[in-house]
Design a protein around this motif. Structure first.
Motif, short mmCIF file in Angstrom:
data_model
loop_
_atom_site.label_atom_id
_atom_site.label_comp_id
_atom_site.label_asym_id
_atom_site.label_seq_id
_atom_site.Cartn_x
_atom_site.Cartn_y
_atom_site.Cartn_z
N GLY A 108 8.19 1.33 3.93
CA GLY A 108 6.68 1.94 3.79
C GLY A 108 5.80 1.70 2.97
O GLY A 108 4.72 2.25 2.50
N GLU B 164 -0.64 9.54 7.32
CA GLU B 164 0.22 8.66 8.17
C GLU B 164 0.50 9.59 9.59
O GLU B 164 0.95 10.64 9.77
CB GLU B 164 1.66 8.34 7.52
CG GLU B 164 2.37 9.53 6.66
CD GLU B 164 1.85 9.50 5.21
OE1 GLU B 164 0.84 10.27 5.28
OE2 GLU B 164 2.33 8.90 4.44
N GLY C 112 4.09 -1.10 3.13
CA GLY C 112 3.26 -2.18 4.00
C GLY C 112 3.58 -3.44 3.79
O GLY C 112 2.56 -4.44 3.74
N THR D 220 -4.75 0.76 9.02
CA THR D 220 -4.33 1.39 7.69
C THR D 220 -4.12 0.34 6.52
O THR D 220 -4.61 0.22 5.47
CB THR D 220 -3.77 2.62 7.58
OG1 THR D 220 -4.27 3.52 8.58
CG2 THR D 220 -3.97 3.53 6.09
N SER E 56 12.81 2.10 6.34
CA SER E 56 12.14 3.11 7.43
C SER E 56 11.69 2.18 8.81
O SER E 56 11.16 1.04 8.29
CB SER E 56 11.10 3.97 6.86
OG SER E 56 9.96 2.97 6.69
N VAL F 202 6.88 5.92 14.95
CA VAL F 202 6.03 6.25 15.76
C VAL F 202 6.13 6.46 17.13
O VAL F 202 5.55 7.59 17.73
CB VAL F 202 4.90 4.88 15.74
CG1 VAL F 202 3.74 5.16 16.75
CG2 VAL F 202 4.40 4.53 14.45
N ALA G 241 -0.77 0.12 16.43
CA ALA G 241 -0.76 0.41 14.85
C ALA G 241 -2.20 0.56 14.66
O ALA G 241 -3.04 0.08 15.15
CB ALA G 241 -0.52 -1.10 14.34
N LYS H 262 0.78 -1.32 -0.10
CA LYS H 262 0.02 -0.02 0.20
C LYS H 262 0.87 1.25 0.06
O LYS H 262 2.14 1.12 0.27
CB LYS H 262 -0.77 -0.07 1.33
CG LYS H 262 -0.12 0.30 2.63
CD LYS H 262 -0.04 1.61 2.95
CE LYS H 262 1.01 1.86 4.04
NZ LYS H 262 2.25 1.56 3.98
N VAL I 251 -2.70 7.29 13.70
CA VAL I 251 -2.35 6.46 14.95
C VAL I 251 -3.24 7.09 16.20
O VAL I 251 -3.65 6.66 17.21
CB VAL I 251 -0.87 6.33 15.42
CG1 VAL I 251 -0.67 5.99 16.71
CG2 VAL I 251 0.05 5.64 14.26
O1 PMV Z 1 4.92 0.94 8.15
P1 PMV Z 1 4.61 2.14 7.24
O2 PMV Z 1 5.77 2.86 7.04
O3 PMV Z 1 3.73 1.88 6.18
O4 PMV Z 1 3.41 3.32 8.04
C1 PMV Z 1 2.82 3.10 8.76
C2 PMV Z 1 1.68 4.42 8.87
C3 PMV Z 1 1.94 5.02 10.30
O5 PMV Z 1 0.99 5.76 10.47
C4 PMV Z 1 3.23 5.64 10.65
C5 PMV Z 1 1.85 3.84 11.45
C6 PMV Z 1 0.26 3.32 11.79
O6 PMV Z 1 0.37 2.15 12.38
O7 PMV Z 1 -0.61 3.66 11.00
#
Ligand code: PMV
Length: 322
Positions: free
Chosen positions: A85, A15, A87, A132, A195, A201, A129, A9, A19
């Motif tokens: 990032g 982002e 997902g 999303t 990342s 977070v 988490a 994703k 949270v």
């Molecule tokens: O794991 P990533 O880099 O796809 O980021 C997830 C998005 C955040 O908002 C930073 C964390 C979350 O749990 O929504």
């Protein structure tokens, strides 16, 4: 043998703010993770013994599905950049859950897969988490997640999470466009540095606890996301792009960008409607919305990144029928 595929994703808006209950909007991308399960004498991942510390998502799902006594060999193939990032852990969890259900003879249920995978992500991310990534990977297309959709989208399901302060709730629904016009394309650019979601977070949590301005940045991301949703639904792509740019400014003031992400974003801006970092930041990927995908991809590569072109709408998770 059972195989399931789940896409990665990209987060368009929201982002980090998500949270804390603000909305987020994400799209499934055209690459993802395939999990293949075959009966075996012991649990293994890529021919190595299953390790709860190395494979926390997988281990949690095996336990919660009560199949610890039905060992299988797990093979994983991914078209995603790792820890970028996109997902990948959510896609892995969703594909694993779908494959486990099918191996038990149960019908494939994307909502159940999203819910299980969200809990697995929270377990692996020290309890915090949002749903999303897992919801977007399961459902495909464009998805909005919020603690209150306030009539902005139809609710497909609700995800909850027990956290030290109580229960967090998120509504999840699809974003459908009210226009027939072909949407622009998304181009992701990997900065080459992984990342770390958990670390970023926690960093944001520490930053906002002592700084009202930074807390306001998160609130602004929430407001921008709602603006982005209105623009998206009406197919006002220039406004979508401008909202992406504005979101990036807020993410940058939360110290989530890096010099390489800034390079990539500057390189694509002349050929894009908008560009921003996507996901938890501190490395990982940026994304651009554009009608000139090849040129944007070329600009990313010339600036030292790795490009991935994905249509605006991609399918969600599914069982791969033999
Ligand atoms: O794991 P990533 O880099 O796809 O980021 C997830 C998005 C955040 O908002 C930073 C964390 C979350 O749990 O929504």
């Amino acid at each position: 043998m059972v195989s399931a595929y789940a896409p990665g994703k990209a987060i368009l808006f929201g982002e980090h703010a998500v949270v804390y209950g603000h909305p987020a909007i994400a799209v499934a991308i055209s690459k993802g993770v395939t999990v293949t399960l075959s009966k075996s004498d012991s649990w293994s991942v890529e021919n190595r013994p299953l390790s709860p510390s190395r494979h926390p998502h997988i281990n949690w799902l095996i336990e919660k599905n009560c199949v610890t006594d039905k060992p299988m060999s797990i093979k994983i193939s991914s078209g995603l950049f790792p820890a970028a990032g996109q997902g990948s852990s959510a896609a892995l969890s969703v594909a694993m859950q779908l494959a486990l259900s099918r191996s038990e003879g149960l019908p494939s249920n994307p909502i159940e897969a999203a819910l299980f995978a969200h809990q697995a992500e929270a377990h692996a991310q020290s309890g915090l988490a949002s749903p999303t990534d897992t919801a977007t990977s399961s459902m495909g297309g464009c998805v909005v997640v919020s603690n209150d959709l306030k009539g902005t989208a139809e609710r497909t399901f609700q995800a909850t999470l027990e956290v030290p302060g109580g229960t967090r709730r998120w509504d999840v629904g699809p974003v459908s466009l009210q226009t027939e016009e072909e949407p622009p394309v998304l181009v992701l650019g990997y900065s080459g540095t992984p990342s770390q979601t958990g670390k970023m977070v926690s960093m944001v949590a520490a930053l906002i606890s002592g700084d009202e301005d930074r807390k306001r940045d998160l609130d602004s991301i929430g407001e921008l996301t709602l603006m982005g949703l209105v623009a998206l639904r009406s197919g006002a792509w220039e406004a979508v792009g401008m909202t992406m740019d504005a979101c990036h400014d807020k993410l940058r003031s939360l110290a989530l960008s890096t010099p390489m992400l800034e390079n990539l974003i500057s390189a694509v801006r002349p050929h894009s409607l908008g560009a921003k970092l996507t996901g938890s930041g501190g490395g990982g990927c940026m994304m651009a919305l554009t009608y000139d995908a090849d040129r944007v991809a070329q600009s990313i590569e010339m600036a030292g990144g790795k490009a991935m072109i994905t249509p605006f709408f991609s399918d969600g998770a599914r069982i791969i029928e033999p």
